[in-house]
Design a protein around this motif. Structure first.
Motif, mmCIF file in Angstrom:
data_model
loop_
_atom_site.group_PDB
_atom_site.id
_atom_site.type_symbol
_atom_site.label_atom_id
_atom_site.label_comp_id
_atom_site.label_asym_id
_atom_site.label_seq_id
_atom_site.Cartn_x
_atom_site.Cartn_y
_atom_site.Cartn_z
ATOM 1 N N GLY A 154 0.815 -1.204 0.000
ATOM 2 C CA GLY A 154 0.000 0.000 0.000
ATOM 3 C C GLY A 154 0.847 1.252 0.000
ATOM 4 N N LEU A 233 -4.961 3.448 0.544
ATOM 5 C CA LEU A 233 -3.704 2.731 0.339
ATOM 6 C C LEU A 233 -2.839 2.716 1.594
ATOM 7 N N VAL A 239 -10.323 1.469 -2.223
ATOM 8 C CA VAL A 239 -9.110 1.801 -2.965
ATOM 9 C C VAL A 239 -9.370 1.872 -4.465
#
Length: 269
Positions: A154, A233, A239
């Motif tokens: 992420g 993220l 996302v």
């Protein structure tokens, strides 16, 4: 007595290949980065201001908005990173205008280098500075208690998205830097546009806490979309949707402003 002057015809300019152009670009990018050594205030702007924003927002507004500084830091740090990234794009236009007004850009273009390398070199150098600012903000945030919720993958995704969006937004800065007569006017433009965009987004406060008429704008604000993507993220939350919409905004900005900036630069030089 007659003097005969012999003239040698000038050889045609040698066409440069992509490899040579890339070498020139990275050389000029390195030039822009090395300048920080002679102008340490630039590094302070990239470092001190972001840290001040994190500390002030966390400890001044954190308790009132989220109940505790730690809770607010988890929510607001991605938004602070987005705001800082957008403001940092203005350095591209500021530096370009400074080179144009002082004649540095003309001297660079008179050298046997690729015509696009001076501009590309500056944009690459500013992208490196962007990466430094993002890393610094995340590092300071982690010292204050911020924790990554999506792991290293992420974090890498957030870095990539921020740099891609900043690279696209830099074309707005380039256009402004070419059109205005003084470098300070680039900064004025940044405050007039970026401040309203960031403060009418959910970068610092949740959308539902705002008046209903303002929420409609906040939901379509590109800063909100980017902040949601970075928040997802780095911490948690959706996302895919915000990520795709952020990339669409980035492509749209680049498609519109890159040709305008290049055209304006050709007219000026």
């Amino acid at each position: 007595m007659t003097t005969v002057t012999l003239t040698t015809p000038l050889a045609p300019a040698r066409r440069l290949g992509p490899g040579a152009g890339l070498r020139h670009t990275f050389t000029l990018a390195w030039r822009s980065l090395v300048q920080i050594k002679h102008n340490p205030m630039e590094l302070l702007d990239l470092s001190i201001q972001p840290i001040m924003f994190v500390l002030l927002f966390t400890y001044v507004f954190g308790g009132a908005i989220a109940g505790s500084p730690g809770e607010y830091l988890t929510f607001a740090l991605p938004g602070i990173i987005v705001q800082n990234a957008l403001f940092a794009t203005m350095t591209t236009g500021f530096g370009l205008n400074n080179d144009l007004t002082k004649g540095v850009f003309d001297r660079l273009r008179s050298l046997p280098i690729a015509r696009w390398s001076p501009l590309a070199g500056r944009i690459i150098a500013d992208t490196v500075k962007q990466a430094w600012s993002v890393a610094l903000l995340i590092g300071v945030g982690m010292l204050l208690g911020f924790r990554l919720g999506q792991g290293p993958l992420g974090l890498v995704g957030a870095f990539a998205l921020l740099l891609a969006f900043s690279l696209a937004a830099s074309w707005i800065s380039v256009l402004v830097g070419v059109l205005v007569s003084e470098p300070d006017k680039v900064q004025i433009f940044g405050f007039m546009v970026i401040f309203p965009l960031t403060f009418t987004s959910n970068a610092f406060v949740p959308t539902e806490t705002m008046p209903g008429w303002l929420q409609s704008w906040v939901e379509v604000n590109p800063v909100t979309i980017l902040a949601d993507a970075i928040r997802g993220l780095l911490v948690s939350g959706p996302v895919a949707g915000p990520l795709v919409r952020s990339l669409i905004w980035a492509v749209g900005i680049a498609v519109v402003f890159a040709p305008l900036a290049v055209r304006a630069l050709r007219r000026r030089v």
